[in-house]
Design an enzyme around this catalytic site. Sequence first.
Site, short mmCIF file in Angstrom:
data_model
loop_
_atom_site.label_atom_id
_atom_site.label_comp_id
_atom_site.label_asym_id
_atom_site.label_seq_id
_atom_site.Cartn_x
_atom_site.Cartn_y
_atom_site.Cartn_z
N GLU A 1 44.27 -11.83 8.73
CA GLU A 1 43.13 -13.19 8.76
C GLU A 1 43.24 -14.11 8.21
OE1 GLU A 1 41.47 -12.57 11.43
OE2 GLU A 1 40.94 -10.87 12.12
N CYS B 1 36.97 -20.96 7.70
CA CYS B 1 38.29 -20.58 8.40
C CYS B 1 38.20 -21.09 9.30
CB CYS B 1 38.93 -19.01 8.41
SG CYS B 1 37.61 -17.69 8.49
P1 NDP Z 1 43.24 -16.91 -1.31
O1 NDP Z 1 44.58 -16.67 -0.46
O2 NDP Z 1 43.92 -17.82 -2.29
O3 NDP Z 1 43.24 -15.33 -1.74
C1 NDP Z 1 42.76 -13.91 -1.26
C2 NDP Z 1 42.21 -13.09 -1.46
O4 NDP Z 1 43.78 -12.75 -1.90
C3 NDP Z 1 42.06 -13.06 -2.97
O5 NDP Z 1 41.42 -12.16 -3.31
C4 NDP Z 1 43.14 -13.12 -3.60
O6 NDP Z 1 42.32 -13.05 -5.03
C5 NDP Z 1 44.20 -12.67 -3.37
N1 NDP Z 1 45.32 -12.51 -3.71
C6 NDP Z 1 45.90 -13.56 -4.26
N2 NDP Z 1 47.64 -13.59 -4.48
C7 NDP Z 1 47.79 -12.40 -4.23
C8 NDP Z 1 48.54 -11.28 -4.52
N3 NDP Z 1 50.51 -11.94 -4.62
N4 NDP Z 1 48.61 -10.15 -3.61
C9 NDP Z 1 47.29 -9.58 -3.34
N5 NDP Z 1 46.23 -10.47 -2.93
C10 NDP Z 1 46.55 -11.35 -3.92
O7 NDP Z 1 42.68 -17.39 0.33
P2 NDP Z 1 41.76 -18.40 -0.79
O8 NDP Z 1 39.79 -17.07 -1.55
O9 NDP Z 1 41.88 -19.44 -1.21
O10 NDP Z 1 40.74 -18.29 0.62
C11 NDP Z 1 40.96 -19.92 2.32
C12 NDP Z 1 41.29 -19.33 2.55
O11 NDP Z 1 40.96 -18.06 3.29
C13 NDP Z 1 41.53 -20.33 3.67
O12 NDP Z 1 42.89 -20.89 3.51
C14 NDP Z 1 40.80 -19.77 4.88
O13 NDP Z 1 41.32 -20.17 6.01
C15 NDP Z 1 41.30 -18.54 4.83
N6 NDP Z 1 40.35 -17.36 5.69
C16 NDP Z 1 40.36 -17.04 6.86
C17 NDP Z 1 39.44 -16.07 7.75
C18 NDP Z 1 40.04 -15.31 8.55
O14 NDP Z 1 39.11 -14.96 9.21
N7 NDP Z 1 41.43 -15.65 9.60
C19 NDP Z 1 38.17 -16.25 6.93
C20 NDP Z 1 37.87 -16.61 5.72
C21 NDP Z 1 38.94 -17.75 5.24
P3 NDP Z 1 41.98 -13.74 -6.26
O15 NDP Z 1 41.36 -14.78 -5.35
O16 NDP Z 1 41.92 -13.50 -7.56
O17 NDP Z 1 43.15 -15.18 -6.36
#
Ligand code: NDP
Length: 503
Positions: free
Chosen positions: A249, A283
């Site tokens: 997502e 999102c």
């Molecule tokens: P990120 O992609 O930065 O992070 C998402 C999660 O992935 C966090 O828990 C992060 O950990 C983790 N993560 C980071 N690097 C890795 C890796 N290499 N391997 C595995 N996990 C990893 O997203 P954001 O938290 O900034 O969220 C915002 C984004 O989410 C926006 O693009 C938004 O559109 C999207 N979104 C999509 C939705 C949907 O349903 N389609 C709903 C809500 C949001 P850490 O934070 O510790 O780096």
Amino acid sequence: MTAEVSTETGDGAATNGVPTFESLDPRTGEVVDTYPVHDADHVDKAVQRARDAQQWWADLGFSGRKQRLDQWRKLLVRRLDEGAGVICAETGKPIDDARLELVLVVDHLAWAAANAEKVLKRRKVSSGLLMVNQASTVEYHPHGVVGVIGPWNYPAFTPMGSIAYALAAGNSVVFKPSELTPGVGAWLARTFEEAVPDQPVFTVVTGFGETGAALCRSGVNKLAFTGSTATGKRVMATCAETLTPVLLEAGGKDAFIVDEDADLRAAAEAAVWGAMSNAGQTCVGVERAYVVDAVADKFLDQVATMAAELRPGGEPQANLGPITMASQVEVIRRHVDDALERGARAVVGGSHSVRAPFVEPVVLTDVPPEADVNLDETFGPTIVVQRVRDVDEAIDLSNRSRFGLGATIFSRSRGADLARRIRAGMVAVNGIIAFAAVPALPFGGIGDSGFGRIHGEDGLREFTRPQAVTRAKFRMPINPMTFKRSPRTVRRLMRLVRLMHGR
Ligand code: NDP
């Protein structure tokens, strides 16, 4: 708090020598709490414990799980204000928005628990004339352990779209919340453990991206990721090492179309809420509005008036909270500046609106198509309002995006018809983001917005593996699947097939 976090937060983490990190209140920079940075070894052990617990959970059956998920739901309702407080502290969003988020969580949890049996239980399917001697059934078994990685913008609602449905389907879950909102994840796991103390069916591991990557490699049977497209690609690559199936997502760049017969006031109100609520960190938030020429000026006026009234801030009466992730502020500034440098007009706000950690509403128009703000996710309280010749042009522009998450259409006479022409996973007609609040509807995107579905029947099936079973009821008079068959058997079969399918 469920095992993975409870023994190691705060002082425990320090004395155990486990490295820690702090979650901060983005409004003030004050420390909310301290959490352990879990390494791969810890994550592997958490997944192993979840695997042991999963058998117990699966053996409870649909009604046993429903009873426990209902207990959890009631507890979440009783403690809703406490949970909203944690969301508010870690994201900075207004407390009523945090309450609204948890209302949706509870509604989805109720739906998933109530409908899992109907959707996933063993059911008969017709075997067809050629296989008439078989009784055929399909059944949806849980994957086992599901790893969930979540974002910070809706730190309860978005991961729960996976967690609630995965649990209802009979999986256990290990959840890695965003490093910005570990407390929300821990609160969810703690309340679950209070309601279901028997086994660690739903636990949380905390840390940074490396902890998330460790979860991808841990042997979970499926990984559900919600976050940015860039991280989603990394998650998918990591999961490919072990052929772990993924649900992605990811981000969006949602379009909002206004037809000439639209209720303009309702449309403007919806566009402003869709673009500005949660400070635009949604999102499925509205990022681009395409408005048919005949009503464009009026719509823009109304949007501008409403947007200009909104006040960001940290106090309870503020309309918008801060930008939760500090680095996003620069993205918003860059998008606004880039648009203005390319000749766009700021009808409300401008570069000066970006004042970290808050961003005031920005309404842009006359933005060239190649501007960043038209192409990439801005994730701030901004909206681009674009005049178009007719709805055909609006749909064409909407569909040009590499994202395809949600969309909105305001049209009195042909909303549903237009919706079918939109290349996106979800469309709201004469409403805003309504699809996310209907538990029976699947939620997810296409293209750079990811794939797979949470919510609804598809969301339940996403966390299962279908198993097909045939049972022979009697011997067929003609059996072509044996070395003992005669040429006559195949001739009779061919006659039958010509009769059935050849005419
Ligand atoms: P990120 O992609 O930065 O992070 C998402 C999660 O992935 C966090 O828990 C992060 O950990 C983790 N993560 C980071 N690097 C890795 C890796 N290499 N391997 C595995 N996990 C990893 O997203 P954001 O938290 O900034 O969220 C915002 C984004 O989410 C926006 O693009 C938004 O559109 C999207 N979104 C999509 C939705 C949907 O349903 N389609 C709903 C809500 C949001 P850490 O934070 O510790 O780096």
